[in-house]
Motif scaffolding. Structure first.
Motif, PDB file in Angstrom:
ATOM      1  N   SER A 115      -7.600   1.573  -5.720  1.00 13.28           N
ATOM      2  CA  SER A 115      -7.026   2.917  -4.758  1.00 13.28           C
ATOM      3  C   SER A 115      -8.365   3.667  -4.312  1.00 13.28           C
ATOM      4  CB  SER A 115      -6.432   4.098  -6.038  1.00 13.28           C
ATOM      5  OG  SER A 115      -8.009   4.383  -6.610  1.00 13.28           O
ATOM      6  N   ASP A 116      -8.080   4.017  -2.624  1.00 13.92           N
ATOM      7  CA  ASP A 116      -9.355   4.395  -2.230  1.00 13.92           C
ATOM      8  C   ASP A 116      -9.798   5.939  -2.382  1.00 13.92           C
ATOM      9  OD1 ASP A 116      -9.195   2.216  -0.973  1.00 13.92           O
ATOM     10  OD2 ASP A 116      -8.126   3.014   0.653  1.00 13.92           O
ATOM     11  N   TYR A 153      -5.399  15.897   2.846  1.00 11.77           N
ATOM     12  CA  TYR A 153      -6.195  15.070   1.613  1.00 11.77           C
ATOM     13  C   TYR A 153      -5.113  14.167   1.718  1.00 11.77           C
ATOM     14  CZ  TYR A 153      -8.430  18.883  -0.435  1.00 11.77           C
ATOM     15  OH  TYR A 153      -9.292  20.070  -0.286  1.00 11.77           O
ATOM     16  N   TRP A 154      -5.562  12.869   1.688  1.00  8.22           N
ATOM     17  CA  TRP A 154      -5.190  11.741   1.526  1.00  8.22           C
ATOM     18  C   TRP A 154      -5.566  10.666   0.695  1.00  8.22           C
ATOM     19  CZ3 TRP A 154      -7.958   6.994   3.264  1.00  8.22           C
ATOM     20  CH2 TRP A 154      -7.461   6.255   3.621  1.00  8.22           C
ATOM     21  N   MET A 155      -4.831  10.162   0.205  1.00  8.62           N
ATOM     22  CA  MET A 155      -5.677   8.719  -1.144  1.00  8.62           C
ATOM     23  C   MET A 155      -4.900   7.981  -0.409  1.00  8.62           C
ATOM     24  SD  MET A 155      -5.893   8.917  -5.185  1.00  8.62           S
ATOM     25  CE  MET A 155      -7.838   9.635  -5.392  1.00  8.62           C
ATOM     26  N   LEU A 179       0.465  13.693  -7.505  1.00  4.64           N
ATOM     27  CA  LEU A 179       1.037  12.458  -7.114  1.00  4.64           C
ATOM     28  C   LEU A 179       0.999  11.127  -7.245  1.00  4.64           C
ATOM     29  CD1 LEU A 179       3.945  12.039  -5.726  1.00  4.64           C
ATOM     30  CD2 LEU A 179       2.286  12.604  -3.314  1.00  4.64           C
ATOM     31  N   ALA A 180      -0.860  10.850  -6.344  1.00  5.89           N
ATOM     32  CA  ALA A 180      -1.213   9.357  -6.794  1.00  5.89           C
ATOM     33  C   ALA A 180      -1.071   8.964  -8.012  1.00  5.89           C
ATOM     34  CB  ALA A 180      -2.807   9.400  -6.100  1.00  5.89           C
ATOM     35  N   GLN A 186       0.826  -0.769  -0.410  1.00 12.44           N
ATOM     36  CA  GLN A 186      -0.341  -0.044  -0.150  1.00 12.44           C
ATOM     37  C   GLN A 186       0.438   0.964   0.272  1.00 12.44           C
ATOM     38  OE1 GLN A 186      -3.366  -0.331   3.061  1.00 12.44           O
ATOM     39  NE2 GLN A 186      -2.269   2.422   3.726  1.00 12.44           N
ATOM     40  N   VAL A 187       0.567   2.670  -0.583  1.00 18.35           N
ATOM     41  CA  VAL A 187       1.454   3.561  -0.752  1.00 18.35           C
ATOM     42  C   VAL A 187       0.330   4.268  -0.569  1.00 18.35           C
ATOM     43  CG1 VAL A 187       2.667   5.096  -2.054  1.00 18.35           C
ATOM     44  CG2 VAL A 187       3.019   2.406  -2.654  1.00 18.35           C
ATOM     45  N   ASP A 188       0.351   5.386   0.920  1.00 17.31           N
ATOM     46  CA  ASP A 188      -0.991   6.102   0.813  1.00 17.31           C
ATOM     47  C   ASP A 188       0.053   8.029   0.284  1.00 17.31           C
ATOM     48  OD1 ASP A 188      -2.633   5.173   2.534  1.00 17.31           O
ATOM     49  OD2 ASP A 188      -0.653   4.899   3.904  1.00 17.31           O
ATOM     50  N   VAL A 189      -0.332   8.663  -0.198  1.00 23.82           N
ATOM     51  CA  VAL A 189      -0.261   9.799  -0.517  1.00 23.82           C
ATOM     52  C   VAL A 189      -1.040  11.168   0.741  1.00 23.82           C
ATOM     53  CG1 VAL A 189      -0.815  11.325  -2.659  1.00 23.82           C
ATOM     54  CG2 VAL A 189       0.015   8.796  -2.754  1.00 23.82           C
ATOM     55  N   TYR A 190       0.283  11.568   1.000  1.00 19.93           N
ATOM     56  CA  TYR A 190      -1.056  12.887   1.670  1.00 19.93           C
ATOM     57  C   TYR A 190      -0.069  14.547   1.717  1.00 19.93           C
ATOM     58  CZ  TYR A 190      -1.260   9.337   5.027  1.00 19.93           C
ATOM     59  OH  TYR A 190      -1.337   7.605   5.826  1.00 19.93           O
TER      60      TYR A 190
END
Length: 129
Positions: free
Chosen positions: A105-106, A117-119, A77-78, A63-67
């Motif tokens: 992706s969520d 923001y988070w993805m 970025l996602a 899992q890669v989380d983008v903030y």
């Protein structure tokens, strides 16, 4: 070992580092890191069994989380992360990967209290152990 591949692939991509620099961390980001940043986590590793017994092939969920502090930056970025990892096969940081596949992706989430923001983006990697 897949962590070395994820880090190596993301830190050598201009589209990714152009947005977040080298702010790419395993499992947890430092307390006072500046946005935007990425966190990658190995969710699990599942051996692929053969009829004759255990194989040396594993499937690894990553899992890669983008903030970020901006909706558009999160999307940019996602997309860069997905483009860099999806369908990759080869050797990175001396680790050979058969393939990395984008899985899902969520929806992007916004935390008003933190202005963040988070993805989350999920991948399935296949590699020999």
């Amino acid at each position: 070992m897949i962590g070395k591949v994820i880090y190596g692939r993301l830190t050598t991509d201009a589209a990714v580092t152009g947005v977040c620099g080298l702010n790419i961390y395993p499992d947890i980001a430092p307390q006072n890191v500046q946005y935007p940043f990425l966190v990658y986590t190995i969710i699990n590793s599942i051996p692929v069994d053969y009829k004759d017994g255990q194989s040396n092939l594993e499937e690894i969920n990553v899992q890669v989380d983008v903030y970020t502090n901006n909706y558009d930056t999160t999307q940019t970025l996602a997309n860069a992360v997905r483009n860099r990892l999806d369908r990759y096969s080869g050797t990175t940081n001396s680790v050979e990967v058969q393939t990395i596949k984008y899985m899902s992706s969520d929806s992007q989430v916004y935390n008003a209290d933190l202005n963040v923001y988070w993805m989350s983006i999920d991948f399935l990697a296949k590699m020999k152990r």
